[in-house]
Design an enzyme around this catalytic site. Structure first.
Site, PDB file in Angstrom:
ATOM      1  N   LYS A  29      39.468  30.911  42.998  1.00 24.10           N
ATOM      2  CA  LYS A  29      39.759  29.450  42.128  1.00 24.10           C
ATOM      3  C   LYS A  29      38.548  28.991  41.320  1.00 24.10           C
ATOM      4  O   LYS A  29      38.660  28.360  40.465  1.00 24.10           O
ATOM      5  CB  LYS A  29      39.979  28.467  43.307  1.00 24.10           C
ATOM      6  CG  LYS A  29      41.210  28.686  44.002  1.00 24.10           C
ATOM      7  CD  LYS A  29      42.027  27.581  44.198  1.00 24.10           C
ATOM      8  CE  LYS A  29      43.818  27.552  44.762  1.00 24.10           C
ATOM      9  NZ  LYS A  29      44.365  26.565  45.122  1.00 24.10           N
ATOM     10  N   LYS A  44      50.588  36.725  43.592  1.00 20.34           N
ATOM     11  CA  LYS A  44      51.472  35.951  44.419  1.00 20.34           C
ATOM     12  C   LYS A  44      52.179  34.842  43.687  1.00 20.34           C
ATOM     13  O   LYS A  44      51.485  34.531  42.663  1.00 20.34           O
ATOM     14  CB  LYS A  44      50.857  35.434  45.679  1.00 20.34           C
ATOM     15  CG  LYS A  44      49.786  34.269  45.456  1.00 20.34           C
ATOM     16  CD  LYS A  44      49.580  33.453  46.726  1.00 20.34           C
ATOM     17  CE  LYS A  44      48.987  31.887  46.271  1.00 20.34           C
ATOM     18  NZ  LYS A  44      49.002  30.990  47.057  1.00 20.34           N
ATOM     19  N   LYS A  47      52.114  27.995  42.902  1.00 20.81           N
ATOM     20  CA  LYS A  47      52.617  26.557  42.230  1.00 20.81           C
ATOM     21  C   LYS A  47      51.844  26.149  40.924  1.00 20.81           C
ATOM     22  O   LYS A  47      52.259  25.658  40.137  1.00 20.81           O
ATOM     23  CB  LYS A  47      52.305  25.565  43.280  1.00 20.81           C
ATOM     24  CG  LYS A  47      53.189  24.873  44.094  1.00 20.81           C
ATOM     25  CD  LYS A  47      52.760  23.874  45.004  1.00 20.81           C
ATOM     26  CE  LYS A  47      52.342  23.728  46.377  1.00 20.81           C
ATOM     27  NZ  LYS A  47      50.912  23.921  46.664  1.00 20.81           N
TER      28      LYS A  47
HETATM   29  P1  ATP Z   1      48.261  26.324  44.911  1.00 18.13           P
HETATM   30  O1  ATP Z   1      49.037  27.352  43.593  1.00 18.13           O
HETATM   31  O2  ATP Z   1      48.158  24.753  44.315  1.00 18.13           O
HETATM   32  O3  ATP Z   1      46.954  26.736  45.272  1.00 18.13           O
HETATM   33  P2  ATP Z   1      50.127  27.629  46.656  1.00 18.13           P
HETATM   34  O4  ATP Z   1      51.417  27.690  45.928  1.00 18.13           O
HETATM   35  O5  ATP Z   1      49.149  28.521  46.869  1.00 18.13           O
HETATM   36  O6  ATP Z   1      49.079  26.254  46.129  1.00 18.13           O
HETATM   37  P3  ATP Z   1      49.533  26.208  49.204  1.00 18.13           P
HETATM   38  O7  ATP Z   1      49.897  24.605  49.215  1.00 18.13           O
HETATM   39  O8  ATP Z   1      48.147  26.481  49.056  1.00 18.13           O
HETATM   40  O9  ATP Z   1      50.257  26.680  48.064  1.00 18.13           O
HETATM   41  O10 ATP Z   1      50.199  26.595  50.345  1.00 18.13           O
HETATM   42  C1  ATP Z   1      51.398  26.235  51.457  1.00 18.13           C
HETATM   43  C2  ATP Z   1      51.822  27.451  52.109  1.00 18.13           C
HETATM   44  O11 ATP Z   1      52.575  28.181  51.297  1.00 18.13           O
HETATM   45  C3  ATP Z   1      50.639  28.233  52.769  1.00 18.13           C
HETATM   46  O12 ATP Z   1      51.286  28.520  54.267  1.00 18.13           O
HETATM   47  C4  ATP Z   1      50.728  29.607  52.045  1.00 18.13           C
HETATM   48  O13 ATP Z   1      50.351  30.468  52.616  1.00 18.13           O
HETATM   49  C5  ATP Z   1      52.300  29.681  51.710  1.00 18.13           C
HETATM   50  N1  ATP Z   1      52.429  30.332  50.326  1.00 18.13           N
HETATM   51  C6  ATP Z   1      51.990  30.087  49.077  1.00 18.13           C
HETATM   52  N2  ATP Z   1      52.154  30.909  48.301  1.00 18.13           N
HETATM   53  C7  ATP Z   1      52.982  31.879  48.907  1.00 18.13           C
HETATM   54  C8  ATP Z   1      53.736  32.913  48.466  1.00 18.13           C
HETATM   55  N3  ATP Z   1      53.809  33.463  47.047  1.00 18.13           N
HETATM   56  N4  ATP Z   1      54.430  33.774  49.385  1.00 18.13           N
HETATM   57  C9  ATP Z   1      54.690  33.377  50.447  1.00 18.13           C
HETATM   58  N5  ATP Z   1      53.838  32.150  51.145  1.00 18.13           N
HETATM   59  C10 ATP Z   1      53.257  31.498  50.154  1.00 18.13           C
END
Ligand code: ATP
Ligand code: LTN
Length: 336
Positions: A118, A200, A203
């Protein structure tokens, strides 16, 4: 028959209100939250304080937080069975955060891969919150003495740190915290980007074609799957080096319940085009009830407010007991 007085295990998990949840968030995390509600005492939070580590427009942020709350309910969290609340509504998290920060080493935080990623992504705003973020995550979990933490694979390192902080605190001040265990799905713990299946699905990806948002309509979902990056082979088969197809097969399996062998045989005489269409349709149908329920909830803001206010009060009742205990353990003067 004697009543079962055994205490249920406590579950805590959180998700950031940084946009509409992706299929990765759904498969890796939230869809697993609902089925745990009968067996465990579940506490689920929209972790808005975590989201502040990246600059946000306050008006949009407030709306996104409300939407994120409605989304977890739409995905099956029952606000009566579980405690569902917004992190900033419960001061215990920030209180414990400071104490735990004083029990965390600079070197430990420097090793966190999410911080490294990040800070590369936002080089103009490498703020202290981004660096100490895993301490706040530890506080989220430890302030409820959670036994289990459902997360996707990317959060394993943060959970390991939370465990180390808890062990260290217990060694210094005597038994205080339960050492939490990760609860990572054996399948779908890391859903990949549709545009770069080595990364991965996230969002905050700038390319909207890289992820399926759980509120996307059917046409959009099908279109994104049609454009998904795959390989030059044409066989629907789960194998090393076929990251794109492996990802689509994992997604398809998660929403249909079919295993890889069934999928391979169902599509043995068909090409990638047919398979992508089938994945798109299955995902869209699976998500349809979430979209409908979300729209209903967003039309009833009074109900949402009732739920998150009640959630925060119930959360505080639990967490404040632990914070009070911790304050005593570290030697703060008792004033009550
Ligand atoms: P950001 O992109 O804003 O950092 P993010 O999409 O990674 O956010 P988070 O809010 O940080 O999402 O994560 C919420 C939950 O979703 C966590 O338990 C994280 O491990 C899970 N998660 C996020 N992305 C994935 C993915 N691609 N596959 C499986 N689990 C995921
Ligand atoms: N750090 C997590 C979100 C998160 C979380 C938590 C998950 C914050 N606090 C406590 C589980 C338990 C993330 O970035 N995905």
């Amino acid at each position: 028959m004697p009543e079962n007085t055994e205490k249920k295990k406590v579950i805590f998990s959180g998700i950031q209100p940084t946009g509409v949840f992706t299929l990765g968030n759904y498969i890796g995390a939230i869809r697993n939250w609902g089925p745990l509600q009968d067996e465990y005492d579940c506490i689920y939070s929209i972790v808005d304080m975590h989201a502040l580590t990246v600059k946000r427009d306050p008006v949009k942020f407030r709306q996104q937080t409300l939407e994120a709350y409605a989304l977890i309910l739409a995905c099956g969290i029952d606000p009566v069975k579980s405690i569902a609340f917004i992190q900033s509504h419960n001061p215990s998290h920030a209180q414990l955060n400071w104490i735990l920060a004083c029990a965390t080493q600079f070197g430990e935080l420097s090793r966190m891969t999410q911080f490294k990623d990040k800070s590369k992504k936002h080089p103009d705003d490498v703020n202290a919150g981004l660096f100490t973020y895993p301490v706040l995550m530890a506080a989220d979990i430890l302030t409820y003495n959670a036994d289990l933490v459902p997360i996707g694979a990317d959060q394993k390192q943060h959970l390991e740190l939370a465990r180390n902080i808890a062990v260290r605190f217990n060694q210094r001040f005597g038994d205080t915290f339960v050492i939490p265990e990760p609860y990572i799905p054996s399948f779908g713990a890391s859903v990949k980007s549709l545009q770069d299946p080595t990364k991965k699905m996230s969002k905050s990806d700038e390319n909207p074609n890289a992820c399926i948002y759980i509120l996307d309509d059917k046409d959009t979902i099908i279109r994104k799957f049609k454009r998904a990056v795959t390989d030059s082979d044409a066989e629907v088969r789960y194998a090393d080096g076929k990251d794109g197809i492996n990802n689509l097969m994992t997604i398809y399996s998660c929403v249909t319940g079919k295993d890889m062998h069934e999928i391979e045989s169902d599509f043995s005489c068909k090409g990638y085009g047919d398979f992508k269409l089938a994945v798109g349709e299955a995902v869209a149908d699976h998500l349809e009830p979430v979209r409908t329920r979300f729209a209903e909830l967003m039309n009833d803001k009074a109900y949402l407010k009732e739920c998150y206010t009640d959630g925060a009060q119930r959360a505080f009742k639990l967490s404040n007991k632990i914070v009070t205990k911790v304050y005593r353990k570290v030697g703060f003067v008792d004033y009550r």
